[in-house]
Design a protein around this motif. Structure first.
Motif, PDB file in Angstrom:
ATOM      1  N   MET A   1       1.087  -1.229  -0.229  1.00  0.00           N
ATOM      2  CA  MET A   1       0.084  -0.116   0.067  1.00  0.00           C
ATOM      3  C   MET A   1       0.760   1.305  -0.029  1.00  0.00           C
ATOM      4  N   ALA A   2      -0.037   2.117   0.099  1.00  0.00           N
ATOM      5  CA  ALA A   2       1.303   3.551  -0.597  1.00  0.00           C
ATOM      6  C   ALA A   2       1.857   3.969   1.164  1.00  0.00           C
ATOM      7  N   SER A   3       2.850   4.808   0.829  1.00  0.00           N
ATOM      8  CA  SER A   3       3.960   5.369   2.280  1.00  0.00           C
ATOM      9  C   SER A   3       4.105   6.366   1.784  1.00  0.00           C
ATOM     10  N   SER A   4       4.188   7.236   2.093  1.00  0.00           N
ATOM     11  CA  SER A   4       4.478   8.762   2.268  1.00  0.00           C
ATOM     12  C   SER A   4       6.174   8.964   2.414  1.00  0.00           C
ATOM     13  N   ASP A   5       7.096   8.025   2.315  1.00  0.00           N
ATOM     14  CA  ASP A   5       7.883   8.149   1.647  1.00  0.00           C
ATOM     15  C   ASP A   5       8.694   7.185   0.718  1.00  0.00           C
ATOM     16  N   LYS A   6       7.895   7.448   0.148  1.00  0.00           N
ATOM     17  CA  LYS A   6       7.670   6.511  -1.444  1.00  0.00           C
ATOM     18  C   LYS A   6       7.454   6.991  -2.317  1.00  0.00           C
ATOM     19  N   SER A   7       7.386   7.201  -4.073  1.00  0.00           N
ATOM     20  CA  SER A   7       7.148   7.823  -4.830  1.00  0.00           C
ATOM     21  C   SER A   7       5.844   6.033  -5.450  1.00  0.00           C
ATOM     22  N   PRO A   8       4.120   6.853  -5.453  1.00  0.00           N
ATOM     23  CA  PRO A   8       2.726   6.476  -5.612  1.00  0.00           C
ATOM     24  C   PRO A   8       3.219   5.865  -7.078  1.00  0.00           C
ATOM     25  N   SER A   9       2.745   4.825  -7.901  1.00  0.00           N
ATOM     26  CA  SER A   9       2.707   4.462  -9.161  1.00  0.00           C
ATOM     27  C   SER A   9       2.208   5.549  -9.754  1.00  0.00           C
ATOM     28  N   PRO A  10       3.234   5.964 -11.415  1.00  0.00           N
ATOM     29  CA  PRO A  10       3.084   7.110 -11.988  1.00  0.00           C
ATOM     30  C   PRO A  10       1.845   7.168 -12.727  1.00  0.00           C
ATOM     31  N   MET A  11       1.454   8.668 -12.898  1.00  0.00           N
ATOM     32  CA  MET A  11       0.560   8.535 -13.785  1.00  0.00           C
ATOM     33  C   MET A  11       0.329   8.456 -15.315  1.00  0.00           C
ATOM     34  N   LEU A 169      -1.517  12.742  -4.792  1.00  0.00           N
ATOM     35  CA  LEU A 169      -1.370  11.155  -4.499  1.00  0.00           C
ATOM     36  C   LEU A 169      -0.730  10.443  -3.782  1.00  0.00           C
ATOM     37  N   GLY A 170      -0.952   8.827  -3.554  1.00  0.00           N
ATOM     38  CA  GLY A 170      -0.567   8.169  -2.083  1.00  0.00           C
ATOM     39  C   GLY A 170      -0.615   9.195  -1.217  1.00  0.00           C
ATOM     40  N   ALA A 171       0.311   8.714   0.816  1.00  0.00           N
ATOM     41  CA  ALA A 171       0.184   9.308   1.620  1.00  0.00           C
ATOM     42  C   ALA A 171       0.192  10.693   2.075  1.00  0.00           C
ATOM     43  N   PRO A 172      -0.497  11.651   2.807  1.00  0.00           N
ATOM     44  CA  PRO A 172       0.045  12.969   3.504  1.00  0.00           C
ATOM     45  C   PRO A 172       1.871  12.823   4.147  1.00  0.00           C
ATOM     46  N   SER A 173       2.361  13.481   3.607  1.00  0.00           N
ATOM     47  CA  SER A 173       3.835  13.946   4.584  1.00  0.00           C
ATOM     48  C   SER A 173       3.825  14.978   5.136  1.00  0.00           C
ATOM     49  N   LEU A 174       4.306  14.798   6.880  1.00  0.00           N
ATOM     50  CA  LEU A 174       4.680  15.290   7.551  1.00  0.00           C
ATOM     51  C   LEU A 174       5.549  16.029   7.853  1.00  0.00           C
ATOM     52  N   MET A 175       5.644  17.567   7.610  1.00  0.00           N
ATOM     53  CA  MET A 175       6.916  18.504   7.113  1.00  0.00           C
ATOM     54  C   MET A 175       7.831  18.907   8.768  1.00  0.00           C
ATOM     55  N   MET A 176       8.454  19.398   8.103  1.00  0.00           N
ATOM     56  CA  MET A 176       9.687  20.514   9.005  1.00  0.00           C
ATOM     57  C   MET A 176       9.791  21.354   9.056  1.00  0.00           C
ATOM     58  N   LYS A 226      15.656  17.128  15.208  1.00  0.00           N
ATOM     59  CA  LYS A 226      17.001  17.480  15.682  1.00  0.00           C
ATOM     60  C   LYS A 226      17.883  16.126  17.368  1.00  0.00           C
ATOM     61  N   GLN A 227      17.391  15.718  17.450  1.00  0.00           N
ATOM     62  CA  GLN A 227      18.008  15.016  18.624  1.00  0.00           C
ATOM     63  C   GLN A 227      17.930  13.534  18.354  1.00  0.00           C
ATOM     64  N   HIS A 228      17.454  12.944  17.326  1.00  0.00           N
ATOM     65  CA  HIS A 228      17.238  11.677  17.362  1.00  0.00           C
ATOM     66  C   HIS A 228      17.830  11.122  15.889  1.00  0.00           C
ATOM     67  N   GLY A 229      17.758  11.837  14.401  1.00  0.00           N
ATOM     68  CA  GLY A 229      18.215  11.345  13.893  1.00  0.00           C
ATOM     69  C   GLY A 229      17.385  11.132  12.939  1.00  0.00           C
ATOM     70  N   LYS A 230      15.882  10.807  12.967  1.00  0.00           N
ATOM     71  CA  LYS A 230      14.489   9.588  12.540  1.00  0.00           C
ATOM     72  C   LYS A 230      13.151  10.706  12.579  1.00  0.00           C
ATOM     73  N   GLY A 231      13.035  10.514  11.006  1.00  0.00           N
ATOM     74  CA  GLY A 231      12.343  11.031  11.005  1.00  0.00           C
ATOM     75  C   GLY A 231      11.101  10.374  10.847  1.00  0.00           C
ATOM     76  N   PHE A 232       9.449  11.365  10.207  1.00  0.00           N
ATOM     77  CA  PHE A 232       8.192   9.842  10.392  1.00  0.00           C
ATOM     78  C   PHE A 232       7.748   9.653   8.701  1.00  0.00           C
ATOM     79  N   ALA A 233       7.348   9.051   8.557  1.00  0.00           N
ATOM     80  CA  ALA A 233       6.490   8.998   7.700  1.00  0.00           C
ATOM     81  C   ALA A 233       4.700   7.981   7.433  1.00  0.00           C
ATOM     82  N   ILE A 234       4.329   7.737   7.157  1.00  0.00           N
ATOM     83  CA  ILE A 234       2.716   7.566   7.077  1.00  0.00           C
ATOM     84  C   ILE A 234       2.465   5.790   6.199  1.00  0.00           C
TER      85      ILE A 234
END
Length: 248
Positions: A1-11, A169-176, A226-234
């Motif tokens: 299924m879709a993930s916000s850190d991967k490109s969806p199937s192209p149109m 397209l795809g899942a929402p992405s969290l922005m910083m 900044k503290q943990h070097g980790k982002g978030f994806a859905i």
């Protein structure tokens, strides 16, 4: 299924940069004009500010975009923003950001706080001159900037236009938000392009904002990367539905 850190199937690709769809008919224009006359559109009319700034994808901070926030002030502790990719009439709605005061942020659960970013370097967005209210004189925007320096935001991007997506397209992405550390700094080319568009100087804005007070303390749960070097994806996955009707 879709993930916000991967490109969806192209149109299907093509040379036409416009959105898919046929031009509006005269009848559709008439319906819209009539609705504007007859309906109140109260939530939309509460938007009172336009802010131009920048944002970075939580899962890939090398991807940076210019954003245009159209802001509604719900009360002195809470703002809600419709975020577009431009301030042109044909701007694309690419997401939503919620902005809360430090007072509200401190009351949030720690797991929730990880999804938010600080705006103090929006005292780099603010003091650095990255956060601007186009066409608004500095003397008018100054009190607002002083308040915003102590706020936190949660920004979900639903349309990754920088990726070339012609539709959301795809899942929402969290922005910083941009930050002073290397990974969080905005591309000078992006800033230069924005400055040319509005005939402003980020350097001059930075000099004029040097006396804006920074918060005495920032909650370390915000700007989690900044503290943990980790982002978030859905990740979107299928799940069992609740099949019982909510009423007899």
């Amino acid at each position: 299924m879709a993930s916000s850190d991967k490109s969806p199937s192209p149109m299907p690709t093509g040379s036409d940069p416009r959105l898919p769809g046929q031009p509006m008919t005269m009848g559709q224009h008439m319906i819209d004009k009539g609705a504007q006359i007859l309906q109140s559109l109260k939530p939309v009319k509460q938007m009172s500010q336009h802010v131009c700034t920048f944002a970075l994808y939580s899962h890939d901070m090398t991807r940076q975009i210019e954003t245009h926030h159209f802001i509604t002030r719900v009360n002195q502790d809470f703002l809600q923003c419709a975020v577009y990719d431009t301030d042109h009439a044909q701007g694309r709605l690419i997401g939503v950001e919620y902005i809360v005061s430090d007072r509200i942020f401190e009351a949030l659960p720690p797991e929730e706080q990880k999804l938010w970013h600080s705006h103090a370097y929006e005292v780099v967005l603010i003091k650095s001159g990255l956060w601007v209210n186009p066409q608004v004189p500095g003397v008018i925007e100054r009190p607002e900037l002083e308040n915003l320096a102590k706020t936190y935001g949660k920004f979900w991007c639903t349309w990754q236009v920088d990726r070339g997506d012609k539709l959301p397209l795809g899942a929402p992405s969290l922005m910083m938000s941009p930050q002073a550390v290397n990974l969080g700094q905005v591309s000078p080319e992006l800033v230069h392009r924005r400055d040319n568009k509005y005939n402003i100087s980020t350097e001059a804005l930075r000099a004029s904002r040097v006396e804006i007070a920074e918060p005495e303390w920032l909650n370390p749960q915000a700007d989690y990367w900044k503290q943990h070097g980790k982002g978030f994806a859905i990740d979107i996955k299928s799940t069992d539905m609740k099949l019982r009707a909510p009423f007899p």
